[in-house]
Design an enzyme around this catalytic site. Structure first.
Site, PDB file in Angstrom:
ATOM      1  N   HIS A  28      16.541  15.268   0.050  1.00  0.00           N
ATOM      2  CA  HIS A  28      15.555  15.157  -0.932  1.00  0.00           C
ATOM      3  C   HIS A  28      15.474  14.838  -2.347  1.00  0.00           C
ATOM      4  CE1 HIS A  28      12.510  17.678   1.924  1.00  0.00           C
ATOM      5  NE2 HIS A  28      13.187  16.788   2.715  1.00  0.00           N
ATOM      6  N   ASP A  68      16.233  20.780  -0.460  1.00  0.00           N
ATOM      7  CA  ASP A  68      15.530  20.122  -1.574  1.00  0.00           C
ATOM      8  C   ASP A  68      16.532  19.956  -2.946  1.00  0.00           C
ATOM      9  OD1 ASP A  68      13.683  18.897  -3.186  1.00  0.00           O
ATOM     10  OD2 ASP A  68      12.387  20.876  -3.153  1.00  0.00           O
ATOM     11  N   ASP A 103       1.007  -1.226   0.104  1.00  0.00           N
ATOM     12  CA  ASP A 103       0.036  -0.033  -0.020  1.00  0.00           C
ATOM     13  C   ASP A 103       1.067   1.227  -0.139  1.00  0.00           C
ATOM     14  OD1 ASP A 103      -2.204  -1.656   0.182  1.00  0.00           O
ATOM     15  OD2 ASP A 103      -2.304  -1.171   2.286  1.00  0.00           O
ATOM     16  N   HIS A 109       9.076  22.321  -7.232  1.00  0.00           N
ATOM     17  CA  HIS A 109      10.532  22.214  -6.695  1.00  0.00           C
ATOM     18  C   HIS A 109      11.439  23.035  -7.313  1.00  0.00           C
ATOM     19  CE1 HIS A 109       9.481  18.702  -4.338  1.00  0.00           C
ATOM     20  NE2 HIS A 109       8.479  18.511  -5.103  1.00  0.00           N
TER      21      HIS A 109
END
Lengths: 547, 547
Positions: A389, A194, A49, A367
């Site tokens: 990230h 990021d 899942d 982003h």
């Protein structure tokens, strides 16, 4: 910054994406957690899942966790909050919208009881044990996202979770450059930032470009307009609502999570839709097609989503019809390309017009691209840098960009999940490695599914199963009746009709001939027979009863 | 063009890609086949090796097939030739390189015996029954590719298989514009053309851009250079060989298909590598790293390919080492993104530098983009147009482009595999629909695997299996011994230890309690117990013997 003070930084979870779903900061006995998100499984993770970070490292230190700070309300940053709070009942801090989304998520799972949820506005500062955390606004594809300035006795760090430098964001609230400049002036010892788009040259377009693109689609649509996106893309909801008002249509949300999130965002003032524009789905379905805009989930073509079901003709509440215009307002997440393409083809086949990102700018990334990443580095002027990230390939690229703007190579550390980094005396170094993998969630129990189970599933899926049940006379060793055979995922009915009688004879010959009598031996004889006949290798199981 | 003459056009095979692997032309009793290729399975087609077009329609018409013309030597155009010739022993026509590659493929499968292979040079014309076929050169990512001018009593058509308009191709042989102009002057009744890149604006870059990109990589590489691509990308081999010469290194090919294809292409004069540049792999592995270039397959990250094995550390002949530079000279085929990304990350982790298409132009598409597609349409000026080679979404886009350049909408037909199109009196119309699907090849037998079997595999893979073997006293109905349980893909060993004793007790209670005695009933009781405990639904099988 004092001497001999050591900060430990531990990125966790998120498949290959480093620190994407959870980052742990440890100073002395105090532990700060940033984000608690989930990841979606890759294509070969059969039946899973979702995936949560492995935070076993924290379990015997739960009482040392001084707080959990969440940077924004997307699933990959809040999705695992319930699982984390189950084991680590620390106070949670988030901006109003993020907190609202967390609250709704916990409520849906009846997990709101003993939780301490605290609202902190962007621009505020909180002291959590040894950590002074300053939250400052950043732009992303959801409102109320923040970056963090974290002051510790070991130095000042800036934690940039998902962000972009959008000068014309949907909510008119640009990134807090002044705060970044202020932090920079104080001297930043370490920047974490990021890396999602570090392979993308240039500058990510502003969310603003979507408005005119939607206008073009809305102006040309001869019937209903169905816009699909993520339930947590609140900014996109605002843009669709604005276009709906401009084109004098009515808007209805479909799907529980979308309806829920829209309600929370409106209540908290992050989503503005005039009362007369919003109608319940039921009502929208009975209106003139040219007046209607529906917004739903399923932009990734997931078979169980509304778009997936519409494309397959299996949606319950309404069907796609000729003249509908479907807008997929997202970009396929790697691994979903086939699902998305299939959904597009099926909807076209049903006579709908489908607009997707190859055809019009109806989606932009949330982003920062390379130029924005470099701008951040130049603004913050960090002494040290850790790209987070992203998969290793993106982190390496981000490290390369940092070198280009002048961060010395020896002050940049590329690490993977579970690799502990230490910051002491203003210098980075690698510490020990802790388990930093991920945990599969399948059904109700977490982590039941290990890699061994996944390999078995892959094997089952590759060629199916072949079960043989035998009853043998315990005195003579001969079969008491014909072998019972059951097979799944191996043969078509036609081939079964041809092959199975032969297999039965073979087994009878083998067993009655007295040559082989152990389950294992019979199984291996059948395996080689089946391989010779079909060049496939199903899993063969023999059960043998003696009577 | 005479009246009342009817040409039938039938695109076949290729998953969603229309006419990609096979197109059938039928005039009167004469049938012409163009291309016989394979497709690779999508991610959810578990355990399938490859896919071939369903050509059942042709089986009772095999004697009417006047010829099979192959446009170029890529797998998606020649890969199914063996399966087609097995059933339809018609003569094959191809240009020298294409023919050479087909010959090698058939030889590898011992299928060369009774086959009639014929060489036709680009620029030549052959009469096959009612079809006069003129082959003319087009640029693609393999040399010696052709487009077809097909004259039939129903009109003149142009069949543009994979192509691009490259003005500086690797072999210096541009597309035969003069022939296209000549055909245009004669009046083209129908154009069929490659839609692969119809969603891509602009012009596909020339293969020429790869040379300087390779030069940059070669100049910077501190050790071995390993270039991965497809075995049939002969043009890329030439470019890598040229760069090897320029940088005074030696080149070795790794992998059977790559070595084979290079040998054929060199023999036929389509690949020029100086004798002293080429070395056997064994020798290359023992040379100074700075002198070596290896070229191999696996640019799609397939786990069983050389790149897949190098990234996992399981390659037999050689390992990746620190200082290696790996160049992935291809773009991930949709569905392969995860595999490719995983391979890149793993190779970086092993200390290799990896160059892929996001970082440098070391790959360009072999297919025409929108401006080239429009140029073709304007050059050929067809009366009618059918977009081929693409999924429905690309075909629709290509149709839109054709309208933009002035082909009347009513003269454009978008069809899918198995939809028969008729051309009569210069007009297109849809005919009947024949089975136009695809056939799974798994192991040795073709088509054994139907969609039912695939669904079973999916089910097996989702939650695994749970087998229960019971021995029951035929008089009392009570169990003679403890239930035997076997499970795969469902529980980790830890959980099995906890759960299985409980399941055993449950079953004993049920059976000995006398409540349920049929296999089906026991299975369904166990199913609901397992679901309550785990929220997962493995396939449960019960075998019950009475003694």
């Amino acid at each position: 910054m004092s001497k001999n003070k050591k900060l430990r930084i531990i990125p966790l979870g998120g498949l290959g994406e480093v620190g994407k779903n959870m980052t742990v900061y440890e100073y002395g006995k105090d532990i700060l957690i940033v984000d608690t998100g989930i990841m979606f499984p890759e294509n070969d993770m059969l039946g899973i899942d979702y995936i949560i970070p492995d935070f076993n490292y924290l379990l015997d230190k739960a009482d040392r966790v001084v707080g959990i700070v969440i940077t924004h309300g997307h699933e990959d940053h809040i999705g695992a909050i319930r699982h984390v709070l189950d084991q680590i009942p620390a106070p949670v801090y988030a901006t109003p919208l993020t907190r609202g989304l967390i609250e709704a998520k916990l409520a849906r799972n009846n997990a709101l009881g003993k939780v301490s949820l605290n609202t902190v506005e962007a621009g505020q500062s909180i002291q959590l044990g040894a950590f002074q955390v300053e939250l400052f606004h950043v732009c992303h594809s959801i409102p109320d996202a923040v970056g963090l300035g974290i002051t510790t006795p070991a130095g000042l760090l800036v934690h940039m979770s998902d962000f972009k430098f959008d000068h014309t964001p949907v909510d008119g609230w640009p990134t807090d450059y002044a705060k970044l400049a202020e932090l920079s002036n104080r001297g930043v010892d370490l920047l974490l930032s990021d890396s999602t788009n570090s392979e993308r040259p240039g500058w990510t377009p502003s969310e603003m470009v979507i408005g005119p693109a939607l206008d073009n689609v809305f102006a040309a649509a001869p019937g209903r307009i169905i816009v699909a996106s993520f339930a947590s893309l609140i900014s996109r909801m605002q843009q669709v609502a604005d276009a709906t008002v401009r084109h004098k249509r009515k808007l209805a949300f479909a799907g529980i999570s979308m309806v829920d999130n829209a309600k929370i965002a409106r209540k908290l003032g992050y989503l503005e839709i005039p009362e007369e524009t919003l109608v319940p789905l039921e009502q929208a379905l009975n209106m003139d097609s040219k007046q209607v805009v529906l917004m739903c989930t399923g932009s990734q073509g997931e078979p169980s989503s509304i778009i997936g079901r519409l494309s397959a003709g299996t949606n319950r509440q309404f069907d796609l019809k000729e003249g509908d215009t479907v807008v997929l307002s997202s970009h396929p997440i790697p691994g979903n390309e086939e699902n998305v393409s299939r959904a597009i083809n099926r909807m076209l086949r049903r006579g709908a017009d489908v607009i997707y990102d190859a055809l019009a700018p109806i989606h932009v990334s949330g982003h920062a691209s390379q130029e924005e990443q470099k701008l951040l580095l130049n603004m913050v002027k960090p002494k040290n840098f850790i790209p987070i990230h992203g998969e290793l390939r993106m982190l390496k690229r981000h490290a390369f960009l940092a070198e280009q703007v002048g961060v010395p190579a020896e002050n940049i550390l590329v690490v993977e999940n579970g690799e502990v980094v230490e910051l002491a005396d203003g210098k980075l170094s690698k510490g020990e490695r802790i388990p930093g993998g991920y945990v599969f969630v399948d059904g109700q129990s977490i982590g039941d599914i290990d890699h061994g189970v996944m390999r078995e599933r892959e094997k089952l899926a590759r060629s199916g199963i072949f079960l043989i049940d035998l009853n043998v006379d315990k005195y003579s060793g001969r079969l008491l009746d014909e072998p019972e055979i059951l097979t799944r995922g191996f043969l078509s009915p036609d081939d079964a009709e041809k092959l199975l009688p032969e297999v039965r004879h073979r087994i009878m010959d083998i067993v009655n001939g007295g040559g082989l009598n152990a389950e294992k031996d019979i199984a291996s004889a059948v395996k080689s027979f089946l391989y010779n006949e079909t060049k496939r290798r199903p899993m063969v199981f023999v059960t043998l009863s003696k009577a």
